[in-house]
Design a protein around this motif. Structure first.
Motif, PDB file in Angstrom:
ATOM      1  N   GLN A   1      -4.911 -13.737  20.794  1.00  0.00           N
ATOM      2  CA  GLN A   1      -4.567 -14.097  22.159  1.00  0.00           C
ATOM      3  C   GLN A   1      -4.136 -12.850  22.937  1.00  0.00           C
ATOM      4  N   LEU A   2      -4.375 -12.879  24.230  1.00  0.00           N
ATOM      5  CA  LEU A   2      -4.093 -11.735  25.088  1.00  0.00           C
ATOM      6  C   LEU A   2      -2.621 -11.337  25.066  1.00  0.00           C
ATOM      7  N   LYS A   3      -1.734 -12.284  24.810  1.00  0.00           N
ATOM      8  CA  LYS A   3      -0.298 -11.969  24.809  1.00  0.00           C
ATOM      9  C   LYS A   3       0.076 -11.003  23.689  1.00  0.00           C
ATOM     10  N   TYR A   4      -0.815 -10.790  22.730  1.00  0.00           N
ATOM     11  CA  TYR A   4      -0.545  -9.862  21.632  1.00  0.00           C
ATOM     12  C   TYR A   4      -1.159  -8.479  21.879  1.00  0.00           C
ATOM     13  N   SER A   5      -1.515  -8.164  23.108  1.00  0.00           N
ATOM     14  CA  SER A   5      -2.210  -6.902  23.394  1.00  0.00           C
ATOM     15  C   SER A   5      -1.360  -5.676  23.076  1.00  0.00           C
ATOM     16  N   GLU A   6      -0.034  -5.837  22.968  1.00  0.00           N
ATOM     17  CA  GLU A   6       0.838  -4.704  22.623  1.00  0.00           C
ATOM     18  C   GLU A   6       1.591  -4.979  21.320  1.00  0.00           C
ATOM     19  N   TYR A   7       0.996  -5.765  20.461  1.00  0.00           N
ATOM     20  CA  TYR A   7       1.648  -6.191  19.220  1.00  0.00           C
ATOM     21  C   TYR A   7       1.863  -5.017  18.273  1.00  0.00           C
ATOM     22  N   THR A   8       3.088  -4.875  17.804  1.00  0.00           N
ATOM     23  CA  THR A   8       3.448  -3.871  16.808  1.00  0.00           C
ATOM     24  C   THR A   8       4.036  -4.615  15.615  1.00  0.00           C
ATOM     25  N   PRO A   9       3.241  -4.881  14.585  1.00  0.00           N
ATOM     26  CA  PRO A   9       3.649  -5.810  13.522  1.00  0.00           C
ATOM     27  C   PRO A   9       4.994  -5.526  12.876  1.00  0.00           C
ATOM     28  N   CYS A  10       5.289  -4.267  12.580  1.00  0.00           N
ATOM     29  CA  CYS A  10       6.528  -3.954  11.854  1.00  0.00           C
ATOM     30  C   CYS A  10       7.705  -3.661  12.773  1.00  0.00           C
ATOM     31  N   GLN A  11       7.473  -3.694  14.078  1.00  0.00           N
ATOM     32  CA  GLN A  11       8.564  -3.555  15.054  1.00  0.00           C
ATOM     33  C   GLN A  11       8.469  -4.656  16.108  1.00  0.00           C
ATOM     34  N   ASP A  12       8.165  -5.855  15.659  1.00  0.00           N
ATOM     35  CA  ASP A  12       8.032  -6.999  16.558  1.00  0.00           C
ATOM     36  C   ASP A  12       9.425  -7.414  17.040  1.00  0.00           C
ATOM     37  N   PRO A  13       9.704  -7.365  18.345  1.00  0.00           N
ATOM     38  CA  PRO A  13      11.045  -7.707  18.849  1.00  0.00           C
ATOM     39  C   PRO A  13      11.495  -9.111  18.459  1.00  0.00           C
TER      40      PRO A  13
ATOM     41  N   TYR B   1       4.995   9.786   6.160  1.00  0.00           N
ATOM     42  CA  TYR B   1       4.676   8.936   5.017  1.00  0.00           C
ATOM     43  C   TYR B   1       4.266   7.559   5.528  1.00  0.00           C
ATOM     44  N   GLN B   2       3.455   6.846   4.735  1.00  0.00           N
ATOM     45  CA  GLN B   2       2.999   5.519   5.153  1.00  0.00           C
ATOM     46  C   GLN B   2       2.426   4.771   3.953  1.00  0.00           C
ATOM     47  N   ASP B   3       2.693   3.481   3.895  1.00  0.00           N
ATOM     48  CA  ASP B   3       2.025   2.584   2.954  1.00  0.00           C
ATOM     49  C   ASP B   3       1.009   1.797   3.769  1.00  0.00           C
ATOM     50  N   TRP B   4      -0.279   1.988   3.486  1.00  0.00           N
ATOM     51  CA  TRP B   4      -1.308   1.356   4.312  1.00  0.00           C
ATOM     52  C   TRP B   4      -1.488  -0.132   4.016  1.00  0.00           C
ATOM     53  N   CYS B   5      -0.705  -0.679   3.109  1.00  0.00           N
ATOM     54  CA  CYS B   5      -0.653  -2.136   2.986  1.00  0.00           C
ATOM     55  C   CYS B   5       0.216  -2.724   4.086  1.00  0.00           C
ATOM     56  N   GLU B   6       0.848  -1.861   4.881  1.00  0.00           N
ATOM     57  CA  GLU B   6       1.666  -2.278   6.022  1.00  0.00           C
ATOM     58  C   GLU B   6       1.133  -1.630   7.294  1.00  0.00           C
ATOM     59  N   ALA B   7       1.611  -2.106   8.424  1.00  0.00           N
ATOM     60  CA  ALA B   7       1.181  -1.563   9.710  1.00  0.00           C
ATOM     61  C   ALA B   7       1.843  -0.219   9.982  1.00  0.00           C
ATOM     62  N   PHE B   8       1.179   0.596  10.774  1.00  0.00           N
ATOM     63  CA  PHE B   8       1.699   1.904  11.174  1.00  0.00           C
ATOM     64  C   PHE B   8       2.656   1.728  12.352  1.00  0.00           C
ATOM     65  N   SER B   9       3.621   2.632  12.465  1.00  0.00           N
ATOM     66  CA  SER B   9       4.636   2.527  13.523  1.00  0.00           C
ATOM     67  C   SER B   9       4.129   3.100  14.840  1.00  0.00           C
ATOM     68  N   THR B  10       3.186   2.376  15.421  1.00  0.00           N
ATOM     69  CA  THR B  10       2.653   2.782  16.715  1.00  0.00           C
ATOM     70  C   THR B  10       2.166   1.564  17.468  1.00  0.00           C
ATOM     71  N   TYR B  11       1.913   1.745  18.748  1.00  0.00           N
ATOM     72  CA  TYR B  11       1.363   0.677  19.591  1.00  0.00           C
ATOM     73  C   TYR B  11      -0.144   0.564  19.373  1.00  0.00           C
ATOM     74  N   PRO B  12      -0.745  -0.530  19.827  1.00  0.00           N
ATOM     75  CA  PRO B  12      -2.215  -0.625  19.778  1.00  0.00           C
ATOM     76  C   PRO B  12      -2.868   0.437  20.664  1.00  0.00           C
ATOM     77  N   ARG B  13      -4.096   0.803  20.288  1.00  0.00           N
ATOM     78  CA  ARG B  13      -4.952   1.680  21.095  1.00  0.00           C
ATOM     79  C   ARG B  13      -4.322   3.052  21.347  1.00  0.00           C
ATOM     80  N   THR B  14      -3.827   3.676  20.305  1.00  0.00           N
ATOM     81  CA  THR B  14      -3.158   4.962  20.489  1.00  0.00           C
ATOM     82  C   THR B  14      -3.866   6.131  19.805  1.00  0.00           C
TER      83      THR B  14
END
Length: 640
Positions: free
Chosen positions: A113-125, A537-550
C-alpha cells in the motif's frame, strides 16, 4: 572432421604411389613430403576435433549485449537484450549444472500500500512505541518477526523522479521524492532546508553554523588541519540533513552521518537524497555498528546527546570508534554558554556544570583539549594508552576494559570502560600502527593486515585482491557504461571484503557503503576504515537502517551463497528492492545455481535481468547477473 578424412585418404594414396615404383633418386624427397604431410594432417585432425567438441557443447551463446532504453524518467538504464523469461540460458554443458529450472515457479510479488512508501522495517515508529524510552531504547533497531515481514514491493510516491546528479544534488532535491515540509518550517531560522517550487534547496545551514557549513568547516580548519590528508574518515552524530558531511566531501573527507528515525521528519532520507552518506541510527544502549579505531574525527553540533550523563557511556563509545590521535569536535550546548544560555533557555549554572563534567570526563578518558574558540571546542585522543594505563591509579573511573573484543558492534551493548588500544613499545608510537595520508592510504597495506591482526589475511592477499577488483570493475564498465558517467552516486557493497570494489571506484563521483555481514569468516571492516573508506556491520536476514529508495547501485558478491541456509533469500531481495531507487542497478556475482534462483525471484519483482559471463570467460562456473529495477510508482488514489 570431413576435411580430416579427405586428408587421410590423400596421404594414403601418396604412400601407395611411392611404394608402387618411385625411383630411388626421388625417395628422400618423398620421405620429406610424407613427414610434412603427416604432421599437417595430424594437426588438422586435432584442430577439427576441438572445434567440433566446442560446437557440440555450446548450444546457447551468451553475449554481454546490453541495450540502454529510456523510461518516463528520461534517464538511460540497463536492460537485457532478451528477457530471461523469454530466452532460456543453458549452462549445462559448460559447467555440468544439474539444476531443474522448470521447478522454479515465478511468484508475482504485488506492490505494498502507498502508505508504506517510507517504511523502515527495523525503525518502524509504530513498533518503537512498545519499547522503553529510557536511554532512547525505543529508537534503536527493533526488527519485525518472520511472520510480520512484508511480502510486497515498497512503492515510490507518485511523480517520483530520479534525483539530481552530483554535485547539484548536494543543494537540491525533488519535493515529490520526499514530500515533507516540516523541516523547512521547523528549521526555517536555522536555514537547513527551503522549498522552492517543485524542489527543495539546501543552503548548507545548521543550528550552530548560521553562515553555512562551508564557513563553519573553515573555522574548524583554522583550528586543526583538515586538508593535509591526515583526516579522511569522520563521524557526525545527530547529523540533521548531513550538511557538515556534504561540505567535507570537497575536502576529501568522507563522513558517516547518522540520526534517529523521526527526530525531525526524514532527515536521513534528505541526506541520502542529496547523495551524502548517512544511516538511521542513535546512541542508546548498543554500540554504534562500526569497528574500533575507525574515524579520524567525530563531531557533534547540538546533537542533544547527554555526554556528561550515564557514567559518560556515550563519550566512551566515541572514544572506542575514534582513531588514536583522532579529534572530537563539540559545538552547541554547553560550549560558549555565557553567550547562548538565554537562547538555549537554560540557566548559566546548569550549562557551566555540564561543561565542567564534559571537561572532567574527557580528562579521565586521557583526551587532551586542543582548543576552545567561540562556539567550537576540540579534544584529541592520545596516540596510545601508556600514560592512560598509569593514570588509572589516579582516576577510579572509567577503568580500561579487560575484554579485547573492541570491534564487535552488532547488537553489542555499550560499556562504561575504555576500549584498550593495541600495545606499543614507545611513548610516541601510534597504537595499532600509523596510517598514510589520503589518498595514498587507499592502497597502502592496512596495519591490521601488516600486523597480522586479522587471521588469514596477508599482504600478498591484499595486493592480489586490489588487482582482482581493478579487473572486475574494468569489466563492469563495459557492461554498464553509466558507471563512470555520474549516473550512480550512492553505491552499496553488500559483502565488501577488504574494500577492493570501493577502491577500484574511488576516482569516480560516487561513494560506497561497505557492508561486512555479521558472522563473516573475517572481520574486515576495520581494514576498510584503515584504507579511508566507510561502512557498517549488517545481518542481511534483517533490514538495513535506511529509508526506501536511497541507493543507485548495489553490488552483491556471493551474498546469496552465504545466506541461503540462514534465511529466506526472497526477503533479502525484497529488502534490496526497498532500498534501491527506481531504475537502479544490481550486480550479482555467484554460482549459476544461485543466480538462476535469484533471477526467478526478481522476475516476479518485475526487474529486468540477464546472466552474463564471468570476466575471465564463459568457462568460469561463477557468473554475473545484471539486473535493473523498473520504474513504477504508487497510485495516489490507491486504497489506504
Amino acid at each position: 572432421m570431413y576435411v580430416c578424412c579427405i586428408a587421410l585418404l590423400f596421404l594414403a594414396g601418396l604412400m601407395a604411389k611411392e611404394q608402387g615404383g618411385s625411383p630411388k633418386a626421388r625417395q628422400p624427397e618423398f620421405q620429406r613430403m610424407r613427414v610434412t604431410l603427416t604432421i599437417g594432417v595430424i594437426g588438422l585432425c586435432v584442430a577439427s576435433y576441438i572445434l567440433g567438441a566446442w560446437q557440440g557443447t555450446s548450444t546457447t551463446s551468451i553475449q554481454p549485449s546490453i541495450m540502454y532504453t529510456k523510461t518516463q524518467c528520461g534517464n538511460p538504464i540497463l536492460g537485457a537484450s532478451t528477457n530471461s523469461s523469454g530466452t532460456r540460458l543453458d549452462f549445462q554443458a559448460h559447467h555440468q549444472v544439474s539444476f531443474n529450472e522448470s521447478s522454479l515457479v515465478v511468484e508475482k510479488i504485488p506492490p505494498c500500500q502507498l502508505k508504506y512508501s517510507e517504511y523502515t522495517p527495523c525503525q518502524d515508529p509504530r513498533r518503537a512505541r512498545k519499547f522503553p524510552k529510557t536511554m532512547m531504547q525505543y529508537r534503536e533497531r527493533h526488527c519485525p518477526r518472520k511472520e510480520e515481514l512484508f511480502r510486497c514491493l515498497i512503492p515510490a510516491p507518485p511523480k517520483y523522479r530520479n534525483p539530481f546528479k552530483w554535485p547539484l544534488s548536494r543543494d537540491y532535491a525533488w519535493y515529490n521524492n520526499i514530500p515533507h515540509r516540516e523541516l523547512s518550517i521547523e528549521k526555517a531560522v536555522q536555514n537547513w532546508i527551503q522549498v522552492e517550487g517543485k524542489r527543495f534547496r539546501f543552503p548548507g545551514g545548521g543550528t550552530m553554523f548560521p553562515h553555512g557549513a562551508d564557513a563553519y568547516i573553515d573555522d574548524i580548519n583554522a583550528l586543526i588541519p583538515l586538508t593535509d590528508g591526515n583526516i579522511r574518515t569522520a563521524l557526525d552524530t545527530g547529523c540533521g540533513v548531513a550538511s557538515w558531511g556534504a561540505y567535507l566531501i570537497k575536502r576529501d573527507i568522507i563522513t558517516m552521518s547518522f540520526a534517529p528515525r523521526d527526530s525531525h521528519e526524514a532527515q536521513v532520507q534528505f541526506a541520502l537524497e542529496r547523495g551524502v552518506p548517512a544511516m538511521i541510527g542513535v546512541m542508546a544502549t548498543q554500540r554504534i555498528p562500526y569497528p574500533a579505531r575507525a574515524f579520524d574525527m567525530a563531531h557533534c553540533s547540538r546533537c542533544l546527546i547527554p555526554w556528561n550523563k550515564l557514567d559518560g557511556i556515550y563519550l566512551i563509545e566515541v572514544d572506542r570508534v575514534l582513531r588514536p590521535g583522532g579529534y572530537w569536535i563539540l559545538s552547541g550546548p554547553p560550549i560558549h554558554w555565557k553567550r547562548h544560555f538565554k537562547g538555549w533557555e537554560r540557566t548559566e549554572e546548569d550549562l557551566k556544570q555540564e561543561q565542567d563534567e564534559i571537561e572532567d570526563l574527557a580528562k579521565r578518558l586521557c583526551w587532551k583539549k586542543v582548543v576552545e574558540k567561540d562556539d567550537l571546542a576540540i579534544w584529541q585522543k592520545p596516540v596510545n594508552h601508556i600514560e592512560c594505563v598509569n593514570s588509572r591509579k589516579v582516576y577510579e573511573t572509567p577503568q580500561i576494559c579487560k575484554s579485547i573484543d573492541v570491534d564487535s558492534a552488532w547488537y553489542k551493548k555499550m560499556e562504561t570502560c575504555i576500549s584498550p588500544l593495541p600495545d606499543v613499545n614507545s611513548d610516541d608510537e601510534v597504537a595499532g600502527g600509523a596510517l598514510e595520508k589520503w589518498p595514498k592510504r587507499a592502497f597502502t597495506v592496512p596495519p591490521r593486515i601488516s600486523r597480522g591482526s586479522v587471521s588469514g589475511l596477508t599482504t600478498e592477499k591484499f595486493q592480489e585482491d586490489n588487482k582482482l577488483w581493478a579487473e572486475r570493475v574494468d569489466y563492469y564498465k563495459k557492461l554498464i557504461p553509466p558507471l563512470t558517467k555520474g549516473r550512480y552516486r550512492n553505491v552499496m557493497d553488500m559483502n565488501a571484503g577488504m574494500g577492493g570494489f570501493a577502491a577500484a571506484l574511488m576516482k569516480y563521483p560516487l561513494w560506497v557503503m561497505n557492508v561486512v555481514p555479521s558472522g563473516s569468516a573475517h572481520d574486515t571492516l576495520g581494514i576498510i576504515y584503515e584504507r579511508g573508506f566507510i561502512g557498517t556491520y549488517q545481518d542481511w536476514c534483517e533490514a538495513f537502517s535506511t529509508y526506501p529508495r536511497t541507493y543507485d547501485l548495489i553490488h552483491a558478491d556471493k551474498v546469496f551463497s552465504f545466506y541461503q541456509e540462514r534465511c529466506d533469500v526472497t526477503y533479502i531481495l525484497l529488502e534490496m528492492d526497498r532500498i534501491l531507487r527506481p531504475e537502479g542497478t544490481v550486480i550479482f556475482r555467484d554460482t549459476v545455481e544461485a543466480l538462476v534462483k535469484i533471477q526467478s525471484i526478481t522476475d516476479g519483482m518485475s526487474w529486468k535481468s540477464q546472466i552474463m559471463d564471468h570476466e575471465s570467460g564463459p568457462f568460469n562456473p561463477e557468473k554475473i547477473l545484471m539486473a535493473v529495477k523498473t520504474y513504477w510508482t504508487g497510485e495516489p488514489t490507491q486504497k489506504q
